[in-house]
Design an enzyme around this catalytic site. Structure first.
Site, PDB file in Angstrom:
ATOM      1  N   ASN A  17      -3.877   5.984  -4.647  1.00  0.00           N
ATOM      2  CA  ASN A  17      -3.945   4.567  -4.599  1.00  0.00           C
ATOM      3  C   ASN A  17      -4.583   4.088  -5.860  1.00  0.00           C
ATOM      4  OD1 ASN A  17      -3.724   1.893  -3.573  1.00  0.00           O
ATOM      5  ND2 ASN A  17      -5.950   1.913  -2.926  1.00  0.00           N
ATOM      6  N   ARG A  73      -0.633  -2.480   2.898  1.00  0.00           N
ATOM      7  CA  ARG A  73      -1.069  -2.054   4.365  1.00  0.00           C
ATOM      8  C   ARG A  73      -1.708  -0.678   4.279  1.00  0.00           C
ATOM      9  NH1 ARG A  73       3.195  -4.519   7.729  1.00  0.00           N
ATOM     10  NH2 ARG A  73       4.450  -5.712   6.575  1.00  0.00           N
ATOM     11  N   HIS A  83      -7.000   0.780  -6.903  1.00  0.00           N
ATOM     12  CA  HIS A  83      -7.610  -0.635  -6.451  1.00  0.00           C
ATOM     13  C   HIS A  83      -8.495  -1.265  -7.590  1.00  0.00           C
ATOM     14  CE1 HIS A  83      -9.552  -2.768  -3.286  1.00  0.00           C
ATOM     15  NE2 HIS A  83     -10.552  -2.731  -4.147  1.00  0.00           N
ATOM     16  N   ASN A 126       2.352  -2.334 -11.834  1.00  0.00           N
ATOM     17  CA  ASN A 126       1.924  -0.987 -12.154  1.00  0.00           C
ATOM     18  C   ASN A 126       2.725   0.232 -11.821  1.00  0.00           C
ATOM     19  OD1 ASN A 126      -1.253  -0.313 -12.157  1.00  0.00           O
ATOM     20  ND2 ASN A 126      -0.976  -2.070 -10.828  1.00  0.00           N
TER      21      ASN A 126
HETATM   22  C1  GAR Z   1      -3.048  -4.180  -8.399  1.00  0.00           C
HETATM   23  O1  GAR Z   1      -3.691  -4.964  -9.052  1.00  0.00           O
HETATM   24  C2  GAR Z   1      -3.564  -3.443  -7.345  1.00  0.00           C
HETATM   25  O2  GAR Z   1      -4.798  -2.902  -7.896  1.00  0.00           O
HETATM   26  C3  GAR Z   1      -3.835  -4.142  -6.108  1.00  0.00           C
HETATM   27  O3  GAR Z   1      -2.659  -4.906  -5.839  1.00  0.00           O
HETATM   28  C4  GAR Z   1      -1.902  -5.120  -7.253  1.00  0.00           C
HETATM   29  C5  GAR Z   1      -0.809  -4.979  -7.451  1.00  0.00           C
HETATM   30  O4  GAR Z   1      -0.058  -5.101  -8.693  1.00  0.00           O
HETATM   31  N1  GAR Z   1      -3.871  -3.467  -4.981  1.00  0.00           N
HETATM   32  C6  GAR Z   1      -4.752  -3.698  -4.148  1.00  0.00           C
HETATM   33  O5  GAR Z   1      -5.377  -4.732  -3.999  1.00  0.00           O
HETATM   34  C7  GAR Z   1      -4.853  -2.626  -2.916  1.00  0.00           C
HETATM   35  N2  GAR Z   1      -5.880  -2.937  -2.009  1.00  0.00           N
HETATM   36  P1  GAR Z   1       1.341  -4.737  -9.156  1.00  0.00           P
HETATM   37  O6  GAR Z   1       2.134  -4.902  -7.827  1.00  0.00           O
HETATM   38  O7  GAR Z   1       1.618  -5.759 -10.005  1.00  0.00           O
HETATM   39  O8  GAR Z   1       1.194  -3.404  -9.413  1.00  0.00           O
END
Ligand code: GAR
Length: 193
Positions: A112, A96, A114, A17
């Site tokens: 954020n 976190r 999600h 992301n």
């Molecule tokens: C993403 O899918 C994000 O939505 C999720 O972690 C992943 C990170 O991917 N976040 C959560 O679950 C937060 N509760 P990335 O490091 O490739 O961006």
């Protein structure tokens, strides 16, 4: 606020992301500057990817807690952000829970992404929760961060069908494709206000 909002991106994982945001900036689709990329994990791929773009990075001091930084860590984080002149804190796979003083220093300035259609499937591995629940569709959500977990005001959402042959990996991969479109578009909307 400056004409190009100064962002810090926080992440604990592979940083896809973050890459989508930086590529949108470089392509002129998102008017912002990523001034600092921060991870709570020194080995996180997001840091390697940030360095490859030539962006400044920082690692947070180790925390005695698994799911939060703890008061000292939060204070160190706020100091880092203030020293870098950060206006917006972008959580991109940051695993976190955000507490004070970070929340009170950046009110309505922490965003954020999600991997579910909030309010459904808050917390960890939301795509797996969706599969287990047997829902026909899930998706991703960009939202403001407040003191309640995954419960702040929703900025944008994208729906994704759940396929009968989906595994946790295939479903998360499709959600992530949607995240990479949704996140820069949602930030553009916020910064234009
Ligand atoms: C993403 O899918 C994000 O939505 C999720 O972690 C992943 C990170 O991917 N976040 C959560 O679950 C937060 N509760 P990335 O490091 O490739 O961006």
């Amino acid at each position: 606020m400056s004409t190009s909002p100064r962002l810090a991106v926080l992440g604990s994982g592979k940083g896809s992301n973050f890459v989508a945001l930086q590529e949108a900036i470089l392509a002129g689709k998102l008017n912002a500057t990523i001034a600092l990329v921060i991870s709570d994990l020194p080995d996180a791929t997001i840091l390697t990817r940030a360095k490859a773009f030539g962006l400044p990075t920082a690692t947070l001091p180790p925390s005695p807690f698994k799911t939060k930084l703890g008061p000292e860590g939060e204070i160190a984080l706020v100091q880092l952000l203030q020293d870098a002149g950060i206006e917006w804190v972008i959580l991109a796979g940051y695993m976190r829970v955000v507490k004070d003083p970070l929340l009170s220093t950046f009110p309505n300035r922490i965003i954020n992404i999600h991997p579910s259609l909030l309010p459904a499937f808050k917390g960890l591995r939301a795509w797996e929760q969706a599969l287990t629940a047997g829902v026909k569709e899930t998706g991703c959500t960009v939202h403001f961060v407040n003191k309640d977990i995954d419960a702040g005001e929703i900025i944008a959402q994208q729906r994704i069908p759940v396929l009968t042959e989906d595994t946790p990996e295939t479903l998360h991969a499709r959600i992530q494709e949607a995240e990479h479109e949704l996140f820069p578009a949602a930030l553009t909307k916020v910064f234009q206000k």
